[in-house]
Each structure stands twice: as C-alpha cells, then as structure tokens.
Scaffold this motif. Structure first.
Motif, PDB file in Angstrom:
ATOM      1  N   LEU A  31     -15.720  28.874  12.964  1.00  0.00           N
ATOM      2  CA  LEU A  31     -15.081  27.558  12.945  1.00  0.00           C
ATOM      3  C   LEU A  31     -14.519  27.277  14.328  1.00  0.00           C
ATOM      4  O   LEU A  31     -13.751  28.081  14.881  1.00  0.00           O
ATOM      5  N   VAL A  45     -19.052  25.266  12.198  1.00  0.00           N
ATOM      6  CA  VAL A  45     -18.376  23.991  11.927  1.00  0.00           C
ATOM      7  C   VAL A  45     -17.479  23.671  13.124  1.00  0.00           C
ATOM      8  O   VAL A  45     -16.686  24.506  13.553  1.00  0.00           O
ATOM      9  N   PRO A  80     -13.876  32.038   7.575  1.00  0.00           N
ATOM     10  CA  PRO A  80     -14.923  32.187   8.597  1.00  0.00           C
ATOM     11  C   PRO A  80     -14.735  33.531   9.315  1.00  0.00           C
ATOM     12  O   PRO A  80     -13.620  34.062   9.349  1.00  0.00           O
ATOM     13  N   VAL A 125     -11.982  25.437   4.828  1.00  0.00           N
ATOM     14  CA  VAL A 125     -13.101  26.391   4.886  1.00  0.00           C
ATOM     15  C   VAL A 125     -12.661  27.747   4.343  1.00  0.00           C
ATOM     16  O   VAL A 125     -11.484  28.068   4.318  1.00  0.00           O
ATOM     17  N   VAL A 131     -14.489  18.323   5.857  1.00  0.00           N
ATOM     18  CA  VAL A 131     -15.631  19.211   6.050  1.00  0.00           C
ATOM     19  C   VAL A 131     -16.591  18.984   4.887  1.00  0.00           C
ATOM     20  O   VAL A 131     -16.192  19.090   3.723  1.00  0.00           O
ATOM     21  N   VAL A 170     -12.379  32.169  14.050  1.00  0.00           N
ATOM     22  CA  VAL A 170     -11.850  30.817  14.265  1.00  0.00           C
ATOM     23  C   VAL A 170     -11.406  30.696  15.723  1.00  0.00           C
ATOM     24  O   VAL A 170     -10.585  31.488  16.201  1.00  0.00           O
TER      25      VAL A 170
END
Lengths: 309, 309
Positions: free
Chosen positions: A120, A4, A140, A137, A110, A143
């Motif tokens: 991310l 993302v 993840p 989110v 998102v 990041v």
C-alpha cells in the motif's frame, strides 16, 4: 493484487528558468502509478478529480495500465490545481497558487477487489485521509507513507498516529530534522525509527537518498544530469518505483529494498528531464535497464579492503 | 620517492557549536601528509613555519613518518594562523582571523632528493607558489591540485595557468560553478576538463564527492555520521588520501582512481570526528579497513539489470 496507491491527481502549472509548462497533468498519485506501471506492476490509483478533468487524461492512465476504478469524478467541482515557480538552483521553489478544489473533501474509497494488496502506497495527503485508506485494506505486506512539512505544521498529532502504523516513511532531509528535532540525519533517523516505521527513506533531491533500517544504512546518489528541467514529481516517482519494485519482487530483505531504492532513483532521474509526466510516460524497460547500469558504474568500486590489513 | 606535498602548516583556532579548540596544529599540508603517512606512503612536506612553531609539533610529524626536510623555519616570523567559527549546520563558516605571517613570502624549496616523485600534491596556496613547486620536480606521474574560490577572486590568470598543467583538479561545488560559469555540475565538469586537467574532483562536503574523467563519472557518498564535530581539514585529508593511494598503487586507471576517491572519503570521515588532527593521528589501518567496508555496504547493491529486459 499488487499495489494500491492513494494520492492526488492534479493540474500543475510550472515555471522554471527553462520555460513554462502551461496547465499539465500532475499530482503525486499520477507519478506513483505511472512509475508502478512502467515496472509492469498491477496497480490501482485511489484519487479524486473534478468535472473539468479531461477524458483523454483518464484514457492516458488506463492506456499505461493503471486501474482507475478508484478515481472518483466529483460533480460540480474542479480538479486540484497547483502552480509553482522554481528558483535558479532548481532545488527551491515558491508555491504561487494552491486550489484544493475536489481534493478538499476527499473521502478515498478502495475498490472492493483491491482490499488485499501486497503493498500500500500512501502518497502525500492529509494524514487522516491516509489513515482512512489504511483502514480499508487488510494487512498489506508493506505500507509506504510519503508526507511533507505542511502536515507537520498543521496536523502533527494525526501525522504521528498514522506514521506509527506504517512500515516505511519517506520524507526529505528538512522534514526528517523537523520531525525528529535532530540536525544530524543519522540521529534524526534513529529517533524516527522509534516512532513506528521499521524503515526510513530520507530524500535529498539532487544529493540522492538515504535509507535506514535498524543499524543499517544505504545511500543512492542522484544521477548527475546535464540539466534538471523540472523536479516536480521526482519524489513521488521515486516512492512509486520503490513501492512497486517491492510489490513485484515480494522480497522485503534489506538487500532487496536497496534495489528498490535504486529503481526509485533511476525512475526519478527520468521525471526531472522534462515537464510533468512527459518523460516518464515514454520510458521503456530498456531505458530503465540502461540507467540502472549507470547507477552501478557511478557508485560501485573494487577496492580490496584486505590490502590494508 | 613517492609523494611530494606542498601545503600550509598552521595554527588553527576553531569554534563550533560543540566547543572551542584553542590554538592547535592545522594547515592543508599537515592533513595531506598525515593522510599519506597513514597509508604507509613515503612522503615529504614542503612548507614554512615561524620561530614560534613548537619542536613537539615537528617531532609529531616525524614520528608519523613524514619527511620534514622541506619545512623551512623562518626566523623573526610567526606561523600562519587561522581562526574560524562554524555555524549550526557545520557546512558554512566565518573566518574570524587570518594572519599569513611566515606563509606571506613563502618560497617553497623541494629537497634535492625529492625532485623525482611519483605523485605531486599541490595543496591550497597561491597559484604562483604551486607553480614554482611544479617547476622544481621532474615529470611526476600525477599532479593533483587543490585550490579555492579565494584564488579565483584574486589570482584568476595565475590560477588558470597552473590548472592547465595538472592532471587532477580538486575543488568544491561552488568553486566548480565559479570556475566554469555553469550551474549544472555535469556541465561545469565538461567545461573544466577542457581547461587542462584530465580528471576533476568536485567535493560536496556532507554530500560526498564526484569524480569526472572524459565521459565517466564516479560518486562517493560521505559517511553519514552521528555528529560532525569539526570539518576543518576534511577536504585536505581527502586530497591527501587520494594522492597517496595512487602514489602507493601506481595504477592510474579510472577504476583504481575510484578506489583512491573512496580512500580519501574514508580518511576524511575520521578527520571530522574530532578537532584538528586529533582523530586522524590515532587511526589505525584496521580502523580504515573497517570504514572502507562501511562505504561498500553504504553504496553497493546487487540489482540484476537483466531482469528488466
């Protein structure tokens, strides 16, 4: 789901000693997502544009394999616009125009099916906007946060708060000095790694990139090119390549993160060869493999240390 | 005989943000020869000093294994003296005093038993002085020439003539730009390699060193140090390590010259840690081996290109 990205999608107008670009597609999010797609990594771009953003640009992103379901088209607004001029050394530039437009009140969303990404990538934006994505989110694996001196000057506290939550921070040498108050990059890195991130990337433009983790250091040179045509987006391409390579390989060892740094530098070396995304959009995997070989030839040596003892 | 070096032996007085050195031993020839001795390479230093040059300094050079039979002690003269002050960034400096003294009318004489060296290292001096040394030796396998912008400004034609005769030219990035008239270092290298030398080293200080030969490029980073204490002599140490490693190994392949670049960078990384020759004088082969390992960790990666095709 793999990667993302939140980042700007923009119109850029760039003046260099070699020419003028006119109004072209730009923005950190654009470069990051294109780099990720080139690596074949499933990715979504969370961003905002205005009504004036042409369908053909959206089509281009989709065609490249980017999920654009996170790009909001804001009615009654125009797309973020930046105009800048590079000096003869191509390392320094003046901003001539910045029109935030749709990006002004950006509230990133998102998409529901992307709330559990491997990686991310928080592209350069207001730290509160980056933080709001972080909150959307679920855990993840990594990041990555890219930021700049502008936020150190205008949103220091918010920036420190979001930096505290990320795994990897990517900034340039001057920003590392500003953030840490240390001139030596080695000391700066030591100080910054105490602020939260486990990994620090210091981007040095034509002088390459340094990568710090605990007591480890890795360095990637920038590929010496005959001509740097337009450096715009090189740092974002780098960050995108780095994040996407890790999302693809899911190996977060320092050794593999070195490889991610090389991928980032290799992709950035394409971006600077033409205006905007023009070069990056036409790069093949074969081109990339060829360039990685050049990085290996450029920096590897076979000196046998045992001969000295 | 292995390595003949011509270069200044001097008194330096250095002011940095960290302190003042007082009057200490310096000079390009001193750093070059010390680097060579550290590698265990038989070498002679061709230079000149004044009556004021203390016996203990000469003893120090001899103790380090340098043949000083090429150092003339000029009666009625003083030793070359340079005083300079570094700015806070440690990359730029102001010259406060330059007294040429004995170096003014320097007529170098290569000792008779040293006229057939493996490698000749021409340290930064007037191009005519460098040329006179070149004319005193018989076909060395490699001639390395270090020079600076001062001679480009004041002795352009003489410089071009001597550059034409050497195998390796070592200059910094700004000097490469001045010599070639090209801003891009890649283009500058292309132009300079047409002026005579088969190899070009572009020294970039804290940003490392580039090495060019035909279409090949190699890059060595500078080791990121917590503190650069005094950069004086780093470039000379680098050149000395480079030349001496080749005199030692007698292997002039591009692959082995890469190793020589790394040796030069590793030795230079010691020089900057203390004032003058203080650090370099105390480095052991084990220290050097350790540092070379750091360079390998810093720049090697295991990315498998085949994964991308």
């Amino acid at each position: 789901m793999s990667l993302v990205t939140v980042g700007s999608v923009a119109f850029d107008e760039i003046i260099t000693p070699f020419g003028e670009s006119g109004k072209i597609l730009g923005g950190a999010g654009t470069f990051i997502s294109l780099a990720a797609s080139l690596l074949g990594v499933e990715n979504v771009l969370v961003s905002v544009v205005g009504e004036d953003f042409p369908q053909k640009n959206l089509d281009f992103l989709v065609e490249k394999g980017i999920d654009i379901s996170g790009i909001e088209i804001k009615e009654g607004e125009k797309t973020f616009f930046w105009k800048g001029q590079y000096h003869n050394d191509m390392n320094s530039r003046d901003t001539l125009i910045t029109e935030l437009n749709a990006l002004g009140g950006f509230q990133p969303k998102v998409p529901a099916n992307w709330r559990n990404p491997e990686v991310l990538m928080l592209g350069n934006l207001h730290p509160l906007v980056q933080d709001s994505v972080l909150n959307q989110v679920e855990k993840p694996r990594l990041v990555v946060l890219d930021t700049m001196n502008f936020w150190m000057d205008s949103a220091w506290d918010d920036l420190l708060k979001v930096i505290k939550k990320v795994s990897v921070l990517a900034i340039n040498d001057e920003e590392a000095r500003q953030l840490s108050g240390e001139y030596s990059l080695r000391k700066a890195a030591k100080a910054i790694l105490k602020m939260g991130p486990q990994f620090l990337i210091i981007k040095k433009g034509e002088h390459g990139a340094l990568f710090f983790h605990e007591d480890e250091i890795f360095f990637s040179p920038a590929l010496p090119l005959e001509e740097v045509f337009d450096p715009t987006g090189a740092g974002d391409t780098f960050a995108g390549g780095f994040a996407a390579y890790l999302a693809k390989t899911k190996d977060y060892s320092f050794e593999n993160m070195k490889n991610a740094i090389i991928i980032g530098c290799a992709l950035a070396s394409f971006t600077v060869e033409k205006f905007g995304v023009e070069k990056l959009a036409s790069v093949t995997k074969e081109n990339l493999a060829e360039r990685i070989k050049k990085f290996k030839k450029l920096s590897h040596f076979n000196l046998n240390v045992e001969n000295f003892i």
